[in-house]
Every structure is written in C-alpha cells, then in structure tokens.
Scaffold this motif. Structure first.
Motif, mmCIF file in Angstrom:
data_model
loop_
_atom_site.group_PDB
_atom_site.id
_atom_site.type_symbol
_atom_site.label_atom_id
_atom_site.label_comp_id
_atom_site.label_asym_id
_atom_site.label_seq_id
_atom_site.Cartn_x
_atom_site.Cartn_y
_atom_site.Cartn_z
ATOM 1 N N VAL A 26 0.824 -1.219 0.000
ATOM 2 C CA VAL A 26 0.000 0.000 0.000
ATOM 3 C C VAL A 26 0.859 1.271 0.000
ATOM 4 O O VAL A 26 0.346 2.368 0.219
ATOM 5 N N SER A 27 2.160 1.099 -0.285
ATOM 6 C CA SER A 27 3.062 2.256 -0.154
ATOM 7 C C SER A 27 2.752 3.387 -1.141
ATOM 8 O O SER A 27 3.135 4.526 -0.903
ATOM 9 N N SER A 28 2.061 3.086 -2.244
ATOM 10 C CA SER A 28 1.717 4.168 -3.177
ATOM 11 C C SER A 28 0.372 4.804 -2.804
ATOM 12 O O SER A 28 -0.087 5.727 -3.467
ATOM 13 N N MET A 29 -0.262 4.292 -1.771
ATOM 14 C CA MET A 29 -1.620 4.763 -1.412
ATOM 15 C C MET A 29 -1.659 5.570 -0.121
ATOM 16 O O MET A 29 -2.571 6.363 0.095
ATOM 17 N N VAL A 30 -0.700 5.317 0.764
ATOM 18 C CA VAL A 30 -0.709 5.981 2.081
ATOM 19 C C VAL A 30 0.701 6.470 2.422
ATOM 20 O O VAL A 30 1.691 5.915 1.935
ATOM 21 N N PRO A 31 0.811 7.490 3.289
ATOM 22 C CA PRO A 31 2.149 7.911 3.725
ATOM 23 C C PRO A 31 2.873 6.762 4.435
ATOM 24 O O PRO A 31 2.208 5.838 4.957
ATOM 25 N N ALA A 32 4.205 6.844 4.477
ATOM 26 C CA ALA A 32 5.014 5.730 5.012
ATOM 27 C C ALA A 32 4.634 5.370 6.455
ATOM 28 O O ALA A 32 4.587 4.184 6.814
ATOM 29 N N HIS A 33 4.341 6.397 7.286
ATOM 30 C CA HIS A 33 4.008 6.077 8.681
ATOM 31 C C HIS A 33 2.678 5.319 8.793
ATOM 32 O O HIS A 33 2.490 4.538 9.717
ATOM 33 N N VAL A 34 1.783 5.523 7.830
ATOM 34 C CA VAL A 34 0.498 4.798 7.840
ATOM 35 C C VAL A 34 0.733 3.353 7.407
ATOM 36 O O VAL A 34 0.170 2.409 7.983
ATOM 37 N N SER A 35 1.612 3.190 6.412
ATOM 38 C CA SER A 35 1.987 1.849 5.957
ATOM 39 C C SER A 35 2.535 1.043 7.124
ATOM 40 O O SER A 35 2.152 -0.117 7.350
ATOM 41 N N ALA A 36 3.417 1.680 7.905
ATOM 42 C CA ALA A 36 4.035 1.003 9.058
ATOM 43 C C ALA A 36 2.971 0.672 10.106
ATOM 44 O O ALA A 36 2.972 -0.433 10.681
ATOM 45 N N ALA A 37 2.052 1.611 10.347
ATOM 46 C CA ALA A 37 1.000 1.380 11.354
ATOM 47 C C ALA A 37 0.086 0.239 10.929
ATOM 48 O O ALA A 37 -0.370 -0.556 11.767
ATOM 49 N N LEU A 38 -0.173 0.139 9.622
ATOM 50 C CA LEU A 38 -1.021 -0.951 9.125
ATOM 51 C C LEU A 38 -0.343 -2.300 9.356
ATOM 52 O O LEU A 38 -0.969 -3.255 9.821
#
Ligand code: ADP
Length: 172
Positions: free
Chosen positions: A141-153
C-alpha cells in the motif's frame, strides 16, 4: 478569516484525503481535519491512533490543524467557528451520499457552506476500506498511504494475527 472543517473517519488516512486537505488549505485560511471519534461502524484503528496518523500526515502544513470530535458535524463547526465543510468526491456513487449530507447540514445550519473537491485522477479508486483490505491480504500500500500509515497498518495487522482473532472480523 475562513476556517474550513474536513470531517471523516480516516481509518486510516490515505493520499486521497491528504490531497483534498492540502488543496483546501490553499483555498481557505485554515483547515481543521476533524477525526470523527464515534462512528457507527467498526473501525480498524482507535480514535487516538487515527488522530496520531492524521497529525503526522500534516506535520509540515502550517494552516492544517487536526482535532477529534463526535456528535453532529455542524455543531462541531459552530464550536470551532468553521464556516465551510470540505468533502471529497471520487466516483459518481459518492455523489448521492455527499449531496444528501450537504442538504441535511444546510437544513440544520444554513450559514455553513459545503464545498466538495473532485479527486485527482490518480486517487479515484482510493478508499480507506480498499487500503485496509489490500494491507490485510498482504498487498503493497506504499503508493496509497504515507510511510508512517503503511508502518501502522503492518503493526496493526501483526497485532491482530498475534491475538489469533479472525482478521475478517475487522470490517474491511
Ligand atoms: P467517512 O468516514 O465520512 O465515510 P472518509 O474518512 O472515508 O469518510 O473520507 C472523508 C472524506 O474524504 C469524504 O468526503 C470522502 O468522500 C473523501 N475521500 C475519501 N477518499 C477520497 C479520495 N480518494 N479522493 C478524494 N476524496 C476522498
């Protein structure tokens, strides 16, 4: 001074939301991103987690503030003295919902204007539910959300796995 409220669940925030708030911040003096903290649906992230992810997304934007709220959106607007409600439109099927909501809000509070931004082409398909679904199924999902959101997911999904609960128990 025109203050606009951009309300939503942001479960989680994605680039479609970031784009709408950033464009609104160019048009209005201040944008308050309102994280609705008691939606009637089951969410993946708690209100505090959603707030933290939204705050981090706008850390560098001076005229974007993030606040949690519950209850009627128009009441929150009055509380923070916002004259405008900002929403985003992706596809035609969003229209009826946004149209009804804008009319209901206008009935409740005629002084508050709803302003709807058309999504950018590259964000048309983006929704929090598709981001959650793709992440749960192991997609990138790295092209869909900021990096910190990717990590939180990633963290949240690992947490769910550890609890051995049924991941499909989460509304995706
Ligand atoms: P809600 O919790 O109100 O259902 P969301 O938190 O998902 O809504 O989104 C808040 C607002 O952002 C809504 O107006 C929604 O239409 C808009 N939005 C969501 N995804 C996009 C996108 N990809 N492009 C533009 N606007 C979007």
């Amino acid at each position: 001074m025109v203050r606009a409220l951009f309300p939503g669940s942001f479960d989680p925030i994605h680039f479609g939301h970031v784009d709408i708030a950033s464009r609104a911040a160019r048009l209005f003096d201040e944008v308050v991103v309102g994280v609705y903290d008691r939606p009637l649906k089951t969410l993946m992230f708690s209100p505090e987690e959603r707030m933290a992810l939204v705050i981090e997304s706008f850390r560098k934007q001076k005229n974007v503030r993030v606040m949690g709220y519950n209850g009627l959106t128009v009441n929150f607007c009055k509380q923070i003295d916002a004259q405008v409600i900002v929403r985003g439109l992706r596809v035609f099927s969003d229209f009826e919902f946004e149209f009804r909501m804008a009319l209901a809000n206008a009935r409740l509070s005629p002084g508050i204007e709803s302003v709807v931004f058309i999504t950018r082409e590259e964000h048309t398909f983006l929704s929090s539910s598709s981001v959650r679904e793709i992440a749960i199924l192991g997609g990138d999902v790295s092209s869909m959300v900021p990096a910190h959101v990717s990590a939180a997911l990633k963290e949240k999904i690992a947490e769910i796995g550890d609890q051995q609960s049924n991941p499909f128990g989460i509304r995706i």
